[in-house]
Design a protein around this motif. Structure first.
Motif, short mmCIF file in Angstrom:
data_model
loop_
_atom_site.label_atom_id
_atom_site.label_comp_id
_atom_site.label_asym_id
_atom_site.label_seq_id
_atom_site.Cartn_x
_atom_site.Cartn_y
_atom_site.Cartn_z
N ALA A 24 42.06 42.34 42.88
CA ALA A 24 42.66 42.87 41.94
C ALA A 24 44.34 43.36 42.15
O ALA A 24 45.07 43.25 41.38
CB ALA A 24 42.19 44.47 41.49
N GLU A 25 44.41 43.71 43.48
CA GLU A 25 45.96 44.03 44.12
C GLU A 25 46.64 42.63 44.11
O GLU A 25 47.75 42.72 43.58
CB GLU A 25 45.71 44.66 45.39
CG GLU A 25 45.35 46.09 45.46
CD GLU A 25 45.18 46.80 46.70
OE1 GLU A 25 45.13 45.76 47.76
OE2 GLU A 25 44.85 47.87 46.83
N ARG A 26 45.79 41.66 44.29
CA ARG A 26 46.89 40.30 44.55
C ARG A 26 47.26 39.90 43.00
O ARG A 26 48.02 39.30 42.94
CB ARG A 26 46.15 39.66 45.14
CG ARG A 26 46.89 37.99 45.69
CD ARG A 26 46.11 37.30 46.61
NE ARG A 26 46.57 35.89 46.66
CZ ARG A 26 45.96 35.06 47.28
NH1 ARG A 26 44.96 35.18 47.75
NH2 ARG A 26 46.33 33.76 47.08
N PHE A 27 46.29 39.80 42.32
CA PHE A 27 46.18 39.27 40.85
C PHE A 27 46.39 39.98 39.61
O PHE A 27 46.44 39.43 38.65
CB PHE A 27 45.18 37.90 40.92
CG PHE A 27 45.00 37.12 41.86
CD1 PHE A 27 45.76 35.91 41.92
CD2 PHE A 27 44.13 37.27 43.09
CE1 PHE A 27 45.73 34.92 42.87
CE2 PHE A 27 44.06 36.21 43.96
CZ PHE A 27 44.86 35.20 44.14
N GLY A 28 46.22 41.27 39.77
CA GLY A 28 46.36 42.04 38.76
C GLY A 28 44.89 42.27 37.99
O GLY A 28 44.03 41.47 38.19
N THR A 29 44.80 42.98 36.91
CA THR A 29 43.82 43.26 36.05
C THR A 29 44.07 43.16 34.65
O THR A 29 45.22 43.47 34.49
CB THR A 29 42.99 44.52 36.35
OG1 THR A 29 44.04 45.55 36.17
CG2 THR A 29 42.13 44.55 37.83
N PRO A 30 43.23 42.78 33.75
CA PRO A 30 41.83 42.27 33.85
C PRO A 30 41.93 40.82 34.71
O PRO A 30 43.10 40.31 34.55
CB PRO A 30 41.52 42.13 32.37
CG PRO A 30 42.49 42.94 31.63
CD PRO A 30 43.84 42.78 32.23
#
Length: 420
Positions: A24-30
């Motif tokens: 989540a930190e590296r690629f974001g969410t959702p």
């Protein structure tokens, strides 16, 4: 298949060897996260049960069309079941072979038929007399003979959600059972078609074997009649639709399902024919999760809401089918849980992902929506001008970005305003 690819390690949910927090930190969410190991395990359960039989597996592309997902299956030797020209292009781009593709769907256009004929697909699953005539004409124009099977509607109740039940008389799919024999006679008389098989698909998320056996028995009776009329049926396509565990469902083990159907076909004297299985959800569903972050907690007089950054445009199944997806904290807290409806930011009352879930959460926490590998990204949209999520594939300790997150300018790049 179990959720073993997505398990807690030292109090943090992991995808194989990688922390979901890191993802989540590296690629974001959702963020959609797929496990190569889970995809492989689910596919191999079908492939291994087919060994020693004249049987093969065509993965249903509509469940998850990501190129990396399709490529994992292509490397394992899978064929594919497609329902559009776009899906044909996806399979070929992902390393699949046209000779291993079956083309299903009720509304194939002339362009799609030409595209599939020129590519050299294995078979067209034809769903109406009108389609037979169109395909015959298009094949004639191309100087080809189209290999076909008819999708027969056996009028068997799969006991599933009405939107994903496809084998009843009232459904739009297939040729009615009592019209099938005459339809095969009509197909055999058309110059540019070659009858090669028979096809059936009774629905999706089916969690027992009995409806399949009922449909199969009707299909085998029909095969005998069709061959008495002079056509030759080389393969029997039993379709897909085997369910997965979303909450408390207990579908049959894949190998048992495959072996039971093959045994019935062989016991009834049809073992010389090839058998096609077309799994979709059962090979991708539990191989993916959707990571989302809590934006706000909104207590109310009647309900508490956890507003997250994923929405119905990312995961349409709850809004569309009232579908259940398990929702778990990525890093569980020890606090007492509260009951929340987990909802997204989209301006619709139907924008919910889970109802009445007991969760101990705070704003900023990550949640994992389980069983999101099938009919999830594939059905996502840009409603509310929301870019579609990124997709990653975890392979052991490695992570691969297999679809970049869309940007807002990309969403309207093809649009234009009036000149005056």
């Amino acid at each position: 298949m179990s959720h073993s690819a997505f398990a807690y390690v030292d109090g943090v949910l992991h995808a194989e060897g990688v922390s979901a927090v890191t993802l989540a930190e590296r690629f974001g969410t959702p963020l959609f996260v797929y496990s190569r190991a889970a995809l492989t395990e689910a596919y191999q359960a079908y492939a291994k049960a087919c060994e020693g039989h004249r049987a093969c597996v065509h993965v249903a592309v509509k469940a998850n069309g990501n190129l990396a997902v399709l490529n994992v299956f292509a490397r394992l030797g899978a064929g594919f079941d497609i329902v559009s020209g776009g899906e044909l292009a996806r399979v070929l781009a992902a390393g699949g072979q046209a000779k291993d593709i079956v083309f299903s769907g009720v509304g194939k256009s002339e362009d799609e038929m030409r595209q599939a004929l020129d590519a050299g697909v294995k078979c067209f699953n034809v769903e109406s007399i009108a389609e037979l005539d169109r395909l015959n004409a298009v094949a004639g124009q191309r100087g080809k003979k189209a290999p076909i099977s008819l999708r027969v509607n056996p009028d068997v109740d799969p006991k599933t959600h009405p939107y994903i039940s496809t084998g009843l008389k009232a459904n739009k799919f297939g040729v009615a059972f009592d019209e099938a024999r005459s339809a095969y006679r009509a197909a055999a008389a058309l110059e540019h078609l070659e009858v090669v098989g028979i096809d059936c698909h009774i629905g999706s998320q089916i969690t027992e074997i009995a409806p399949y056996i009922d449909a199969l028995d009707k299909l085998l009776d029909l095969v005998t009649q069709i061959e008495a009329d002079g056509a030759r049926i080389r393969h029997i396509d039993v379709g897909g639709g085997l369910g997965i565990t979303y909450s408390t469902e207990t579908p049959p083990e894949t190998g048992l399902f495959v072996r039971t159907l093959l045994a019935r076909i062989e016991a009834r004297g049809h073992g010389h024919r090839e058998v096609f299985f077309e799994p979709g959800r059962s090979v991708t569903g539990n191989a993916g999760i959707l990571l989302t972050r809590v934006e706000f907690l909104k207590p109310g007089a009647e309900k508490n809401f956890a507003i997250v950054d994923a929405a119905m445009n990312d995961l349409a199944r709850p809004a569309m089918y009232q579908a259940y997806h398990a929702i778990d904290p990525v890093v569980p807290r020890q606090d007492a849980p509260h009951v929340y409806d987990v909802v997204g930011p989209v301006c619709e009352s139907g924008d919910w992902l889970g109802r009445e879930r007991a969760l101990a959460i705070e704003p900023g926490d990550l949640l994992a929506i389980r069983s999101a590998g099938a009919y999830s990204f594939a059905m996502s949209s840009n409603y509310n001008t929301r870019p579609r999520a990124a997709e990653v594939m975890v392979d052991g300790g490695e992570v691969h970005l297999v679809r970049a997150r869309e940007t807002v300018p990309e969403l309207f790049a093809g649009e234009s305003i009036l000149p005056r």
